[in-house]
Design an enzyme around this catalytic site. Structure first.
Site, mmCIF file in Angstrom:
data_model
loop_
_atom_site.group_PDB
_atom_site.id
_atom_site.type_symbol
_atom_site.label_atom_id
_atom_site.label_comp_id
_atom_site.label_asym_id
_atom_site.label_seq_id
_atom_site.Cartn_x
_atom_site.Cartn_y
_atom_site.Cartn_z
ATOM 1 N N ILE A 28 0.831 -1.204 0.000
ATOM 2 C CA ILE A 28 0.000 0.000 0.000
ATOM 3 C C ILE A 28 0.868 1.258 0.000
ATOM 4 O O ILE A 28 0.504 2.284 -0.580
ATOM 5 C CB ILE A 28 -0.991 -0.018 1.177
ATOM 6 N N ALA A 29 2.052 1.174 0.634
ATOM 7 C CA ALA A 29 2.993 2.300 0.574
ATOM 8 C C ALA A 29 3.499 2.488 -0.850
ATOM 9 O O ALA A 29 3.670 3.621 -1.322
ATOM 10 C CB ALA A 29 4.157 2.057 1.531
ATOM 11 N N ARG A 30 3.718 1.384 -1.546
ATOM 12 C CA ARG A 30 4.141 1.462 -2.947
ATOM 13 C C ARG A 30 3.065 2.138 -3.797
ATOM 14 O O ARG A 30 3.358 2.996 -4.641
ATOM 15 C CB ARG A 30 4.444 0.068 -3.486
ATOM 16 N N TYR A 71 11.733 3.538 12.412
ATOM 17 C CA TYR A 71 10.784 4.621 12.213
ATOM 18 C C TYR A 71 11.256 5.896 12.906
ATOM 19 O O TYR A 71 10.947 7.009 12.456
ATOM 20 C CB TYR A 71 9.411 4.205 12.724
ATOM 21 N N HIS A 92 -1.113 2.282 14.390
ATOM 22 C CA HIS A 92 -1.328 3.638 13.893
ATOM 23 C C HIS A 92 -1.254 4.694 14.990
ATOM 24 O O HIS A 92 -0.687 5.774 14.782
ATOM 25 C CB HIS A 92 -2.677 3.746 13.186
ATOM 26 N N LYS A 110 -6.514 3.854 6.610
ATOM 27 C CA LYS A 110 -7.752 3.499 7.308
ATOM 28 C C LYS A 110 -7.646 2.095 7.903
ATOM 29 O O LYS A 110 -6.926 1.254 7.360
ATOM 30 C CB LYS A 110 -8.957 3.618 6.362
#
Length: 349
Positions: A28-30, A71, A92, A110
């Site tokens: 999803i980051a891609r 991170y 998150h 989400k």
């Protein structure tokens, strides 16, 4: 639910590109990185993952200048303006709070967090810090959805009387699969059901009360959930989500003068048809993908907004309230809910 968006105390930002950092090196980051590359106003300058080699390979593949194996390094990067939190939702809260504490704008995949309380905490922290926080609910930003919503709100089909929406995607059951693992935020409702709930909430509004039916798999995660609610205006909403079945996901909004049908998946509709006594009108979507939410993020930062009028904080909290009340009625509780609620700042996972 409409709100007047707050503004950054320093006013609008300059026209310089928004410098993005990606928190996670997954699929999803891609997808978001590719969307950022397809629109104006931003660039991906860094990516971080717990596995430094994975982050480095991701960066090399997509031409991202810097990669990190933690991170904390991403939070501390002075050349990052905004962070996309693309991990799974149990993480998150802490990650978004750490990014906000570092002065970064945040786009959070989400659902924004696991619970209503965590969602409110993150959004309040962002407002207090004077940075933009937005849930990456890409459906809310798609022109075909916004066009359909405008037609309903201006009365093209009269007064809304009912909304039906469904999203079912079959997964092979395995206790270790993310969708069925409670420790990883598993459950059809938060992963899949958030889409039809969001769309129904857009077109009909918030419930006065919610009726819930459903079933769970062996791990305790919800698999099949049916929600029904009535709004203060008298409209009835029916939503179904399932991680074990196939099926069409056509969305229907019925009114006193006609009805509107969204075609295609509820999270990514391709077009819609307005049916009235004057005839049928088919409206095609212009583009698909994550570009629209990226453009909205860029616009909001450029204009100094602390929340997007297309995804207001109040709506994010309201929808999480529906999801939380429904899963608790089904007996679904995440282990993180019983853990001490602490925040370790830049050391957040």
């Amino acid at each position: 639910m409409e709100t007047t968006p707050s503004r950054h105390p320093d006013g609008p930002h300059s026209g310089a590109p928004l410098r993005w950092g990606l928190l996670s090196a997954g699929s999803i980051a891609r997808t978001l990185a590719q969307a950022i590359a397809q629109v104006e106003g931003g660039e991906v300058v860094a990516v971080a993952a717990r596995d430094g080699d994975r982050a480095a390979a991701f960066a090399a593949e997509l031409g991202i200048p810097r990669s990190y194996g933690s991170y904390a390094e991403l939070y501390a990067d002075p050349d990052v303006d905004a962070i996309y939190v693309a991990s799974t939702h149990p993480f998150h809260r802490d990650q978004a709070l750490a990014a906000v504490a570092a002065g970064k704008h945040v786009l959070i995949e989400k659902p924004l967090t696991l619970t209503v309380a965590d969602t409110e905490e993150v959004l309040q922290a962002a407002r207090d810090a004077g940075v933009l926080a937005m849930e990456a609910m890409w459906t809310r930003f798609q022109p075909v959805v916004l066009d359909a919503l405008e037609r309903v709100r201006r009365g093209d089909i009269g007064e809304v009387r009912s909304v039906q929406a469904a999203f079912t995607v079959p997964f092979v059951y395995a206790a270790s699969h993310r969708l069925f693992d409670l420790a990883n935020g598993g459950g059809a409702l938060l992963d899949l059901g958030i889409y039809p709930v969001t769309v129904a909430h857009l077109f009909a509004g918030h419930p006065t009360h919610v009726q819930v039916l459903g079933s769970r798999v062996e791990t305790g995660a919800d698999a099949l959930v049916s929600l029904q609610w009535m709004t203060p205006q008298g409209a009835v909403v029916q939503v179904v989500t399932d991680s074990q079945s196939h099926g069409a996901s056509e969305t229907v909004v019925r009114g006193t003068r006609g009805w509107l049908q969204l075609h295609g998946p509820v999270n990514n509709p391709t077009s819609f048809t307005v049916h009235t006594a004057d005839g049928d009108v088919l409206v095609e979507g212009d583009r698909r993908g994550y570009q629209h939410e990226v453009e909205e993020m860029h616009r909001c930062v450029r204009e100094g907004l602390l929340e997007s009028p297309l995804a207001p904080h109040a709506d994010t909290v309201a929808i999480m309230t529906i999801l939380e009340s429904a899963r608790r009625e089904l007996g679904v509780r995440y282990p993180q809910e019983d853990a001490p609620r602490t925040f370790d700042g830049m050391a957040a996972p």
